[in-house]
Design a protein around this motif. Structure first.
Motif, PDB file in Angstrom:
ATOM      1  N   VAL A  77       0.832  -1.207   0.000  1.00 21.18           N
ATOM      2  CA  VAL A  77       0.000   0.000   0.000  1.00 21.18           C
ATOM      3  C   VAL A  77       0.864   1.254   0.000  1.00 21.18           C
ATOM      4  O   VAL A  77       0.587   2.227  -0.719  1.00 21.18           O
ATOM      5  N   ILE A  78       1.926   1.256   0.789  1.00 16.34           N
ATOM      6  CA  ILE A  78       2.829   2.414   0.833  1.00 16.34           C
ATOM      7  C   ILE A  78       3.492   2.621  -0.518  1.00 16.34           C
ATOM      8  O   ILE A  78       3.594   3.749  -1.020  1.00 16.34           O
ATOM      9  N   LEU A  79       3.958   1.517  -1.134  1.00 15.18           N
ATOM     10  CA  LEU A  79       4.578   1.619  -2.456  1.00 15.18           C
ATOM     11  C   LEU A  79       3.596   2.170  -3.484  1.00 15.18           C
ATOM     12  O   LEU A  79       3.945   3.042  -4.294  1.00 15.18           O
ATOM     13  N   ALA A  80       2.338   1.693  -3.424  1.00 11.04           N
ATOM     14  CA  ALA A  80       1.321   2.194  -4.360  1.00 11.04           C
ATOM     15  C   ALA A  80       1.044   3.671  -4.122  1.00 11.04           C
ATOM     16  O   ALA A  80       0.875   4.448  -5.073  1.00 11.04           O
ATOM     17  N   SER A  81       1.010   4.096  -2.859  1.00 11.62           N
ATOM     18  CA  SER A  81       0.771   5.508  -2.542  1.00 11.62           C
ATOM     19  C   SER A  81       1.882   6.388  -3.078  1.00 11.62           C
ATOM     20  O   SER A  81       1.631   7.481  -3.610  1.00 11.62           O
ATOM     21  N   VAL A  82       3.117   5.899  -2.951  1.00 11.42           N
ATOM     22  CA  VAL A  82       4.259   6.659  -3.477  1.00 11.42           C
ATOM     23  C   VAL A  82       4.179   6.764  -4.999  1.00 11.42           C
ATOM     24  O   VAL A  82       4.418   7.835  -5.576  1.00 11.42           O
ATOM     25  N   LEU A  83       3.817   5.661  -5.655  1.00 11.12           N
ATOM     26  CA  LEU A  83       3.691   5.681  -7.114  1.00 11.12           C
ATOM     27  C   LEU A  83       2.600   6.645  -7.561  1.00 11.12           C
ATOM     28  O   LEU A  83       2.785   7.410  -8.529  1.00 11.12           O
ATOM     29  N   ILE A  84       1.471   6.637  -6.871  1.00 16.68           N
ATOM     30  CA  ILE A  84       0.379   7.548  -7.215  1.00 16.68           C
ATOM     31  C   ILE A  84       0.818   9.000  -7.035  1.00 16.68           C
ATOM     32  O   ILE A  84       0.535   9.868  -7.867  1.00 16.68           O
ATOM     33  N   MET A  85       1.530   9.272  -5.937  1.00 15.57           N
ATOM     34  CA  MET A  85       2.001  10.630  -5.682  1.00 15.57           C
ATOM     35  C   MET A  85       2.970  11.086  -6.763  1.00 15.57           C
ATOM     36  O   MET A  85       2.909  12.227  -7.230  1.00 15.57           O
ATOM     37  N   LEU A  86       3.869  10.183  -7.182  1.00 13.93           N
ATOM     38  CA  LEU A  86       4.819  10.533  -8.243  1.00 13.93           C
ATOM     39  C   LEU A  86       4.093  10.798  -9.561  1.00 13.93           C
ATOM     40  O   LEU A  86       4.431  11.740 -10.289  1.00 13.93           O
ATOM     41  N   VAL A  87       3.098   9.958  -9.868  1.00 14.96           N
ATOM     42  CA  VAL A  87       2.331  10.151 -11.104  1.00 14.96           C
ATOM     43  C   VAL A  87       1.617  11.488 -11.094  1.00 14.96           C
ATOM     44  O   VAL A  87       1.608  12.228 -12.093  1.00 14.96           O
ATOM     45  N   GLN A  88       1.016  11.849  -9.942  1.00 16.27           N
ATOM     46  CA  GLN A  88       0.247  13.091  -9.848  1.00 16.27           C
ATOM     47  C   GLN A  88       1.134  14.321  -9.830  1.00 16.27           C
ATOM     48  O   GLN A  88       0.668  15.421 -10.134  1.00 16.27           O
ATOM     49  N   LYS A  89       2.396  14.181  -9.477  1.00 15.61           N
ATOM     50  CA  LYS A  89       3.297  15.322  -9.423  1.00 15.61           C
ATOM     51  C   LYS A  89       4.146  15.453 -10.687  1.00 15.61           C
ATOM     52  O   LYS A  89       4.249  16.537 -11.275  1.00 15.61           O
ATOM     53  N   LEU A  90       4.763  14.339 -11.115  1.00 16.93           N
ATOM     54  CA  LEU A  90       5.737  14.411 -12.203  1.00 16.93           C
ATOM     55  C   LEU A  90       5.091  14.600 -13.571  1.00 16.93           C
ATOM     56  O   LEU A  90       5.556  15.416 -14.373  1.00 16.93           O
ATOM     57  N   ILE A  91       4.004  13.862 -13.842  1.00 14.89           N
ATOM     58  CA  ILE A  91       3.396  13.958 -15.175  1.00 14.89           C
ATOM     59  C   ILE A  91       2.801  15.341 -15.431  1.00 14.89           C
ATOM     60  O   ILE A  91       3.040  15.933 -16.489  1.00 14.89           O
ATOM     61  N   PRO A  92       2.009  15.937 -14.490  1.00 17.42           N
ATOM     62  CA  PRO A  92       1.547  17.313 -14.732  1.00 17.42           C
ATOM     63  C   PRO A  92       2.684  18.314 -14.848  1.00 17.42           C
ATOM     64  O   PRO A  92       2.588  19.275 -15.621  1.00 17.42           O
ATOM     65  N   ALA A  93       3.779  18.105 -14.085  1.00 21.28           N
ATOM     66  CA  ALA A  93       4.922  19.013 -14.192  1.00 21.28           C
ATOM     67  C   ALA A  93       5.556  18.920 -15.577  1.00 21.28           C
ATOM     68  O   ALA A  93       5.923  19.941 -16.175  1.00 21.28           O
ATOM     69  N   LEU A  94       5.668  17.703 -16.093  1.00 21.09           N
ATOM     70  CA  LEU A  94       6.209  17.523 -17.442  1.00 21.09           C
ATOM     71  C   LEU A  94       5.256  18.099 -18.486  1.00 21.09           C
ATOM     72  O   LEU A  94       5.695  18.760 -19.442  1.00 21.09           O
ATOM     73  N   GLY A 144       3.233  20.539 -18.097  1.00 21.56           N
ATOM     74  CA  GLY A 144       3.255  21.997 -18.033  1.00 21.56           C
ATOM     75  C   GLY A 144       4.364  22.619 -18.867  1.00 21.56           C
ATOM     76  O   GLY A 144       4.279  23.791 -19.237  1.00 21.56           O
ATOM     77  N   LYS A 145       5.415  21.848 -19.162  1.00 19.62           N
ATOM     78  CA  LYS A 145       6.517  22.352 -19.974  1.00 19.62           C
ATOM     79  C   LYS A 145       6.298  22.120 -21.459  1.00 19.62           C
ATOM     80  O   LYS A 145       7.088  22.565 -22.281  1.00 19.62           O
ATOM     81  N   LEU A 146       5.217  21.395 -21.776  1.00 16.83           N
ATOM     82  CA  LEU A 146       4.921  21.080 -23.165  1.00 16.83           C
ATOM     83  C   LEU A 146       3.655  21.799 -23.606  1.00 16.83           C
ATOM     84  O   LEU A 146       2.944  22.383 -22.809  1.00 16.83           O
ATOM     85  N   GLY A 147       3.385  21.757 -24.867  1.00 13.25           N
ATOM     86  CA  GLY A 147       2.183  22.381 -25.402  1.00 13.25           C
ATOM     87  C   GLY A 147       1.502  21.466 -26.390  1.00 13.25           C
ATOM     88  O   GLY A 147       1.999  20.384 -26.726  1.00 13.25           O
ATOM     89  N   GLY A 148       0.354  21.896 -26.874  1.00 13.84           N
ATOM     90  CA  GLY A 148      -0.360  21.149 -27.894  1.00 13.84           C
ATOM     91  C   GLY A 148      -0.975  19.863 -27.386  1.00 13.84           C
ATOM     92  O   GLY A 148      -1.253  19.691 -26.205  1.00 13.84           O
ATOM     93  N   LYS A 149      -1.147  18.909 -28.289  1.00 15.84           N
ATOM     94  CA  LYS A 149      -1.848  17.673 -27.962  1.00 15.84           C
ATOM     95  C   LYS A 149      -1.061  16.799 -26.998  1.00 15.84           C
ATOM     96  O   LYS A 149      -1.653  16.068 -26.203  1.00 15.84           O
ATOM     97  N   LEU A 150       0.278  16.848 -27.055  1.00 19.96           N
ATOM     98  CA  LEU A 150       1.078  16.018 -26.156  1.00 19.96           C
ATOM     99  C   LEU A 150       0.798  16.357 -24.708  1.00 19.96           C
ATOM    100  O   LEU A 150       0.712  15.469 -23.852  1.00 19.96           O
ATOM    101  N   ARG A 151       0.636  17.646 -24.398  1.00 13.98           N
ATOM    102  CA  ARG A 151       0.310  18.054 -23.034  1.00 13.98           C
ATOM    103  C   ARG A 151      -1.027  17.463 -22.599  1.00 13.98           C
ATOM    104  O   ARG A 151      -1.163  16.961 -21.476  1.00 13.98           O
TER     105      ARG A 151
END
Length: 267
Positions: free
Chosen positions: A25-42, A44-51
């Motif tokens: 459960v802890i590992l899954a929580s960490v993965l979810i947190m990374l997904v919710q933080k890293l992907i939107p941050a990435l 935000g640096k892109l534009g168009g359909k890829l974003r």
């Protein structure tokens, strides 16, 4: 069988099993947190359909992690027999049905949202008079950010009985409209052409998309609507402001008086 088989179901749970399940459960929580933080941050640096594609992948990845976690944890805690599964999921169904009725309603609507995708992260939607960009989609609710930078949480259960307007529907094409009301005494064809030039010369215009200038008559004014697409949906406020300012300059040069919309509507 008055205990619905709960004693037999949970009799195999040991401290080692609990620790192993907690680690998962802890590992899954960490993965979810990374997904919710890293992907939107990435994104935000892109534009168009890829974003938009990256933002839309966040709720799907989170749901996948949650499902895999449940599938992994349940066999660790109990023996995966038919009787045990019936007892566990029966208890969960009763808990969700009685103690968390509203939450369960929103949860089911959230699953439907991920399947039907009436809106995705990056979409500009209007729900119950609230307009903004979808920032995230959770299991219970979605968060939108308005043009005034206000975060609004919208429960998915509103989908059951509320109209929803989606401005770009998963694409980077969002039509914007700049509206002007002019004194009727002028050359309409010339103003239409000048307003088209205004749209095409704006540096924020996506010129390969349609540009439309419509005109209609009201009691006291000619109403012009400049319809076009900005390069980025997030630029819509600056885009409409720029079009309005440029159109006002054209009216000043041509000697055409602008009329207040409030006065026009009151007539």
């Amino acid at each position: 069988m008055g205990d619905f088989g709960f004693k037999e179901t949970f009799s195999s749970i040991t401290s080692d099993a609990l620790l192993e399940a907690l680690a998962v459960v802890i590992l899954a929580s960490v993965l979810i947190m990374l997904v919710q933080k890293l992907i939107p941050a990435l994104a935000g640096k892109l534009g168009g359909k890829l974003r938009l594609y990256l933002l839309a992948s966040v709720p799907l990845l989170r749901l996948l992690i949650i499902v895999l976690t449940i599938v992994t944890v349940v066999p660790i805690l109990v023996e995966p027999s038919f009787e045990n599964m019936v007892a566990i999921f029966g208890a969960l169904g009763l808990a969700l049905g009685f103690a968390f009725k509203d939450y369960a309603n929103s949860l089911i609507a959230g699953i439907v949202t991920l399947y039907e995708m009436p809106y995705r992260p990056g979409d500009w939607i209007e729900v119950s008079g609230r307009y903004g960009e979808v920032r995230s989609i959770g299991t219970r609710a979605a968060e939108i950010v308005t043009l005034d930078d206000t975060v609004i949480v919208i429960p998915h259960s509103l989908l059951w009985n509320t109209l929803l307007a989606n401005g770009n529907d998963g694409t980077d094409n969002l039509m914007c409209v700049a509206e002007l009301h002019l004194d009727p005494n002028h050359n309409v064809a010339r103003m239409q052409q000048l307003f088209r030039d205004v749209v095409f010369t704006c540096p924020l215009t996506k010129t390969y998309q349609p540009v439309i200038v419509t005109v209609s008559a009201t009691d006291d004014a000619m109403r012009y609507r400049l319809k076009a697409y900005p390069l980025e949906p997030r630029e819509q406020s600056r885009f409409i402001s720029d079009l309005t300012a440029r159109a006002a300059d054209v009216c000043a040069r041509e000697g055409v008086r602008m009329v207040s919309k409030r006065v026009t509507d009151a007539a």
